[in-house]
Design an enzyme around this catalytic site. Structure first.
Site, mmCIF file in Angstrom:
data_model
loop_
_atom_site.group_PDB
_atom_site.id
_atom_site.type_symbol
_atom_site.label_atom_id
_atom_site.label_comp_id
_atom_site.label_asym_id
_atom_site.label_seq_id
_atom_site.Cartn_x
_atom_site.Cartn_y
_atom_site.Cartn_z
ATOM 1 N N CYS A 226 -5.220 10.699 0.545
ATOM 2 C CA CYS A 226 -4.103 11.582 1.247
ATOM 3 C C CYS A 226 -4.548 12.988 0.823
ATOM 4 C CB CYS A 226 -2.938 11.149 1.036
ATOM 5 S SG CYS A 226 -2.784 9.484 1.610
ATOM 6 N N ASN B 121 -12.179 2.756 1.102
ATOM 7 C CA ASN B 121 -11.546 3.260 2.431
ATOM 8 C C ASN B 121 -12.403 3.882 3.532
ATOM 9 O OD1 ASN B 121 -9.231 4.343 4.133
ATOM 10 N ND2 ASN B 121 -7.879 4.565 2.225
ATOM 11 N N ASN C 148 0.986 -1.178 0.043
ATOM 12 C CA ASN C 148 0.141 -0.073 0.037
ATOM 13 C C ASN C 148 0.912 1.265 0.035
ATOM 14 O OD1 ASN C 148 -1.463 2.178 1.782
ATOM 15 N ND2 ASN C 148 -3.280 0.658 0.860
#
Ligand SMILES: Cc1cc2nc3c(=O)[nH]c(=O)nc-3n(C[C@H](O)[C@H](O)[C@H](O)COP(=O)(O)O)c2cc1C
Length: 311
Positions: A135, A197, A104
């Protein structure tokens, strides 16, 4: 199916063959070897490493984990040893493990993502890259890569041009249309997508009037998010034809089957490992009996197998 014949649990996506479709999710399975003495790694499909960045990261101050109704909020802050220490100190042990490892990868700029991939390209023992697009992009004022289709497209395009292994793009659920994000990743050349996620959330202590996480916001995971995750996998499967790795709240074998029916080729199990460190193996062990009971010869036939006919 002949009664004595065992169901075929193997699945294939972007050139990788797994013994079964159950994968341990990033951030909940360390670097894999921490689980060597806890469960039988030769019974699971694969595992994904903790997110790797160009430089080591200490993560956020505590408290970083809070239990919520049917789930968990985390603000670990992507703590990791950094890609160089990973290659030197972790990878030799990972290479000896009896299941494939997926690395990852994350960064705060496209260049950072590419640097991590570049550093991993030369190393042996990694089956694929999973790009964590959740991110903040420091070059675009903190906008999260995975929440803007154009930014995601650029990131995937560049990462794909560097990657010498299959590229799985992990999508954020904090978007209005998962179909648009799935399409952006596919059009930029992703070999597969993984979703979802965590959902952004907050936990507040009414008595102290304080947020429970030092970071204030955190990512919600676990059974609480499963219906939304299933919906997003279903919508993504209608938007793209590349393979999908589904996740979000899987705690049982049946949960895993539901994600395959919604469109996933394989699934990942995260938060469940916190309540039961052997969850990934337990879920994988349940596949054989489930398929036999339902006369499924090949588990891969379940992918996109949702029955839309009225009863
Ligand atoms: C403590 C924790 C740390 C995580 N760290 C990462 C990470 O480093 N990279 C990443 O892509 N996802 C990370 N995730 C997200 C999980 O891999 C997964 O996408 C999410 O938790 C939903 O699945 P689950 O409900 O089965 O946990 C993390 C999740 C948790 C709970």
């Amino acid at each position: 199916m002949i009664p004595s014949q065992k169901p075929d649990l193997r699945v294939r996506f972007c050139g990788i063959e797994l013994r079964n479709p159950i994968i341990a999710a990033s951030g909940t399975f360390g670097y894999g070897m921490e689980f060597e003495d806890i469960l039988a790694l030769d019974k699971i499909g694969a595992f994904v490493t903790k997110g790797l960045s160009k430089e080591p990261m200490p993560g956020n101050p505590p408290p970083r984990l809070i239990e919520t109704a049917a789930g968990m909020l985390n603000a670990i802050g992507l703590q990791n040893v950094g890609v160089q220490a990973f290659v030197e100190n972790k990878l030799p042990a990972i290479q000896r493990l009896p299941c494939p490892a997926i690395a990852n990868v994350f960064g705060s700029s496209i260049e950072d993502y590419c640097a991590v991939i570049h550093a991993l390209n030369a190393a042996e023992g990694i089956a694929a890259y999973e790009l964590n697009a959740s991110c903040p992009n420091t070059h675009s004022g903190g906008m999260v890569f995975g929440t803007d289709a154009t930014t995601l497209y650029e990131l995937v395009l560049r990462a794909k041009s560097v990657a010498r292994r299959p590229l799985i793009v992990k999508l954020s659920p904090n978007v209005t249309s998962i179909a648009i994000m799935a399409r952006a990743a596919a059009e930029a050349g992703a070999d597969a997508i993984s979703l979802i996620n965590t959902f952004l959330g907050i936990s507040i202590d009414a008595n102290t009037r304080r947020p429970r996480l030092a970071n204030v916001t955190g990512g919600l995971s676990g059974p609480a998010i499963k219906p939304m995750a299933l919906r997003m996998v279903y919508q993504a499967a209608r938007a793209v034809s590349i393979p999908i790795l589904g996740m979000g709240g899987i705690t049982t074998t049946e949960d895993a089957i539901e994600f395959m029916l919604a469109g996933a080729t394989a699934v990942q199990v995260g938060t469940a490992s916190y309540a039961d460190p052997r969850a990934v193996e337990r879920i994988a062990n349940g596949l054989q009996p489930w398929c036999s009971r339902h006369h499924i010869e090949k588990i891969s036939s379940l992918t996109r197998g949702l029955n839309m006919n009225a009863e």
